[in-house]
Design an enzyme around this catalytic site. Structure first.
Site, short mmCIF file in Angstrom:
data_model
loop_
_atom_site.label_atom_id
_atom_site.label_comp_id
_atom_site.label_asym_id
_atom_site.label_seq_id
_atom_site.Cartn_x
_atom_site.Cartn_y
_atom_site.Cartn_z
N CYS A 369 0.80 -1.23 0.00
CA CYS A 369 0.00 0.00 0.00
C CYS A 369 0.83 1.28 0.00
O CYS A 369 0.47 2.23 -0.72
CB CYS A 369 -1.02 -0.01 1.13
SG CYS A 369 -0.47 -0.71 2.68
N ARG A 398 7.18 -11.23 5.27
CA ARG A 398 6.78 -11.03 6.66
C ARG A 398 7.50 -12.05 7.54
O ARG A 398 7.57 -13.23 7.20
CB ARG A 398 5.26 -11.17 6.80
CG ARG A 398 4.53 -10.10 6.00
CD ARG A 398 3.04 -10.23 6.03
NE ARG A 398 2.43 -9.23 5.15
CZ ARG A 398 1.13 -9.16 4.90
NH1 ARG A 398 0.30 -10.04 5.44
NH2 ARG A 398 0.66 -8.22 4.10
N GLN A 416 1.02 -11.11 -3.06
CA GLN A 416 -0.36 -10.69 -2.83
C GLN A 416 -0.98 -10.18 -4.12
O GLN A 416 -0.33 -9.46 -4.89
CB GLN A 416 -0.42 -9.59 -1.78
CG GLN A 416 -0.16 -10.05 -0.37
CD GLN A 416 -0.49 -8.95 0.62
OE1 GLN A 416 -0.09 -7.81 0.44
NE2 GLN A 416 -1.22 -9.29 1.66
N ASP A 418 -2.88 -7.64 -4.79
CA ASP A 418 -3.20 -6.48 -3.96
C ASP A 418 -3.80 -5.37 -4.81
O ASP A 418 -3.24 -5.00 -5.84
CB ASP A 418 -1.90 -5.99 -3.31
CG ASP A 418 -2.11 -5.56 -1.88
OD1 ASP A 418 -3.25 -5.60 -1.41
OD2 ASP A 418 -1.12 -5.18 -1.24
N HIS A 420 -5.57 -1.33 -4.46
CA HIS A 420 -5.92 -0.17 -3.65
C HIS A 420 -6.76 0.76 -4.52
O HIS A 420 -6.36 1.11 -5.63
CB HIS A 420 -4.67 0.52 -3.11
CG HIS A 420 -3.92 -0.36 -2.17
ND1 HIS A 420 -2.88 -1.17 -2.58
CD2 HIS A 420 -4.11 -0.62 -0.85
CE1 HIS A 420 -2.44 -1.87 -1.54
NE2 HIS A 420 -3.17 -1.56 -0.48
N LYS A 501 -12.33 -4.19 8.67
CA LYS A 501 -12.32 -4.94 7.42
C LYS A 501 -13.46 -5.94 7.36
O LYS A 501 -13.97 -6.40 8.38
CB LYS A 501 -11.00 -5.67 7.22
CG LYS A 501 -10.79 -6.87 8.14
CD LYS A 501 -9.49 -7.61 7.82
CE LYS A 501 -9.31 -8.81 8.78
NZ LYS A 501 -8.05 -9.52 8.54
N HIS A 547 -8.43 -0.91 0.76
CA HIS A 547 -7.48 -2.01 0.56
C HIS A 547 -8.28 -3.25 0.18
O HIS A 547 -9.30 -3.54 0.80
CB HIS A 547 -6.71 -2.34 1.84
CG HIS A 547 -5.92 -1.21 2.40
ND1 HIS A 547 -4.54 -1.17 2.35
CD2 HIS A 547 -6.31 -0.08 3.04
CE1 HIS A 547 -4.11 -0.07 2.94
NE2 HIS A 547 -5.16 0.61 3.38
#
Length: 684
Positions: A369, A398, A416, A418, A420, A501, A547
């Site tokens: 992000c 991670r 991911q 991902d 946004h 979320k 997100h």
């Protein structure tokens, strides 16, 4: 298309317990079952608290009868079985010290401090002793301990229980179960004939009336566990088990476990040559082999296509960045424990070793992000560009502790999917509704179709932003979730530090639940990164940021699908979609021509020209989960046809080659998620 909702459970029967009588007497007078899978084992009082059947209220009260075959009933059976286990351990190992023994999902455990680890032979002996205890019909009897001092005197030989007495107001569920919150209680196991205490344990309860109300159990495994989950504390031996309301229910559960082991993606990954975790690379870091690479490519390519159709724009960002970026995003403040340590780089030294130019810390990125925010901020934005949907297959890293790393489903390096999305306030609710529909439809395309939604709300001890922002974001997510028609479950305190979320919880073929897609509203990062757009009136406004991860990570989704399909991936995802199997060498050329026609249509096909006999070839490729086996002999060569053999062993013979090629192509093009069989495979 709306999803079917779970069938509503029949309401629990209500009974009136008269003052001075017991709940058990009221249950018997009402004619409710006392034996069998639906036997009543406890009751729920008007405050929602579960009570033993020996409970006697001070005034008349209406209670709900709780049967053994309900979740609450099973939980009580399991905790009672944990007591029986602890009794058996202390009879078998008199020096054993007791930890805690709560029920958990589908089972229970109990922690013990013993001189040596338990062996498989110990578990067998303990099971035998537990069966003797259960057969003896010992009665569970609740007793209130008058004071902390009295409890300490009684538990003088149990150091871990003494510690629990001192923290009796602790809010941890498992520990409160032991000490009973504000009231100290002991459950004694009493001999049914003499009434003498055989064994006892500090516990809140409730419990089943007697040990005979534990119809079926099994000890499953042993593991090491730190006392109260703290690595600074002593390491104890934890025995896991499971208990059910009937032998049939236990057998079904054990078969489900066995099937889960057969479907374990780590095992199938090796058997099908899909991926591995070489020691030379490190824990939680996977490499995908060619066959696994094909499946992953198909997953990603189809997702890319759907994202293009939905108006997403693709971006790319590096794997590493200066620490200042994560200082701005607050990840170094709130998420540092989950990040790999920084690498100090770029320092320049003088000849004498003194620093001419100081270096700085770089970090492997745990999130995409902040990078996407920099892309948004790279130039001025107009309201006409919103919603702006940025999408990336971005690799993140991670630092998961070694004890929680697990195959592909819990890794340290992941990709991911991902996205946004930057929107105006007016666009927020409709965009989230559209997002939710998009992710659910795409998950269905991959073969998952049994969902519910979970709404994770603020952790009051770890968050940024105002109460008003959190309330607004939570309300919008709740409204979008409720409009989907799916069941909505609350997850209090489960949100990340920056936003509430919605998560899509999907059930696999075994009925296990996996967290899939997540959608979060973020009021914090647009402010931290000073994101703006020019509104229609010329003013500068701050966008709202959403997100969204669809798979969560490619690796985890790959592992989930592997287990969901037991390695027998749909034909459109299968690394090898068809294999030609000649009955004799004379038939190889015929199959190679068929393979050429299939390849021209983009089908992944091989011809097995090995020296193995035909039946062994069929077995080998069936074990490799190939969806279409094409068998040809002299009659097929003469007739210009081919025969089909499917994963389930069914067969269709003598199909003209052109029809066979078109039928395989159409099946794959339709992205059918079931395995083809002689019954389902159409040739029209």
């Amino acid at each position: 298309m709306s999803q079917p909702q779970p069938a509503a459970l029949a309401p629990a029967p209500s009974v009136v317990v008269r003052a001075g009588t017991t709940a058990g007497a009221a249950v018997r007078e009402a004619g409710l079952p006392g034996k069998g899978p639906d036997a009543i084992v406890v009751v729920r009082d008007p405050d929602g608290r579960l009570r033993d059947l020996s409970w006697s209220p001070d005034s008349d009260v209406t209670v709900e009868a709780v049967a053994a075959d309900t979740e609450d009933g099973r939980s009580v059976i399991r905790h009672s079985c944990a007591h029986v286990l602890a009794q058996a351990v202390q009879q078998q190992f008199p020096e054993a010290k007791l930890g805690i023994g709560p029920p958990v999902r589908d089972g229970f455990y109990y922690d013990f401090d013993v001189e040596r680890p338990f062996t498989p032979e110990d578990l067998q002996a303990l099971e035998k002793r537990m069966k003797q205890i259960i057969k003896g019909a010992q009665r569970f009897s609740r007793r209130v301990v008058e004071s902390v001092d009295a409890a300490k005197q009684e538990l003088a030989a149990e150091p871990y229980k003494l510690e629990l007495v001192d923290i009796k107001s602790d809010v941890d569920t498992s520990e409160v179960m032991e000490v009973g919150g504000g009231e100290l209680t002991v459950y004694d196991n009493l001999d049914p004939r003499s009434g003498d205490q055989v064994w006892g344990d500090l516990c809140r309860g409730p419990h089943v009336p007697t040990t005979k109300h534990i119809p079926a159990f099994k000890l499953t495994r042993v593991a090491a566990a730190y006392w109260r989950g703290n690595e600074k504390n002593p390491q104890l031996q934890r025995i896991y088990g499971t208990a059910w309301e009937s032998q049939e229910a236990l057998d079904a559960h054990l078969e489900k476990i066995a099937e889960a082991e057969r479907r374990d993606h780590r095992r199938l990954g090796a058997e099908l040559d899909l991926f591995s975790f070489p020691d030379e690379i490190g824990s939680g870091l996977a490499v995908f082999h060619p066959k696994g690479g094909i499946i992953r490519q198909e997953l990603e390519d189809y997702s890319r296509r759907r994202h293009v159709e939905a108006g997403y724009e693709f971006v790319y960002s590096p794997h590493i960045t200066k620490g200042a970026l994560f200082e701005t995003s607050k990840h170094l403040e709130w998420y540092k424990d989950g990040m790999f340590p920084g690498m100090h780089l770029d320092a320049e030294l003088n000849v004498d070793g003194t620093v001419r130019k100081p270096g700085q810390d770089y970090y492997l990125k745990p999130m995409n992000c902040p990078f996407h925010n920099l892309i948004y901020r790279s130039r001025g934005r107009s309201y006409r560009e919103l919603p702006l949907r940025l999408f990336e297959f971005g690799s993140v890293y991670r630092y998961e502790k070694s004890g929680v790393v697990h195959g592909l489903t819990r890794v340290r390096g992941m990709t991911q999917d991902d996205a946004h999305i930057y929107v105006t306030r007016e666009q927020l609710l409709p965009e989230i509704r559209s997002l939710l529909a998009f992710v659910l439809d795409l998950l269905r395309d991959y073969g998952l179709d049994d969902f519910y939604l979970e709404l994770s709300t603020r952790n009051d001890e770890k968050y940024v932003g105002t109460d008003e922002q959190w309330a607004e974001a939570t309300a919008i997510l709740r409204e979008a979730a409720e409009s989907s028609g799916l069941e909505l479950v609350l997850d209090p305190g489960g949100a990340a530090f920056y936003a509430p979320k919605i998560s899509v919880q999907a059930k696999d073929a075994l009925g296990r639940t996996w967290q899939m897609s997540t959608i979060q509203i973020d009021f914090q990062l647009p402010d931290l990164f000073n994101l703006e757009y020019t509104a229609s009136d010329g003013s500068r406004q701050q966008p709202y940021m959403i997100h969204r991860a669809l798979f969560g990570s490619i690796e985890r989704f790959f592992g989930v699908l592997t287990e969901h399909y037991a390695g027998a991936f749909p034909a459109w995802l299968s690394p090898v979609q068809a294999v030609g199997i000649p009955i004799a060498e004379d038939h190889v050329e015929h199959l190679q021509q068929i393979a050429k026609s299939l390849r021209a249509k983009g089908i992944r096909v091989d011809v097995d020209t090995s020296d193995d006999r035909m039946q062994k070839k069929i077995r080998n490729h069936t074990l490799q989960k190939v969806p279409f086996l094409l068998v040809a002999g002299a009659k097929d060569v003469e007739a210009g046809s081919v025969s089909f053999r499917f994963r389930d062993g069914s067969q269709v013979n003598g199909i003209p080659v052109d029809r066979a090629v078109d039928a395989i192509h159409h099946w794959i093009q339709r992205r059918e998620n079931t395995s083809p069989t002689a019954e389902t495979f159409t040739l029209d």
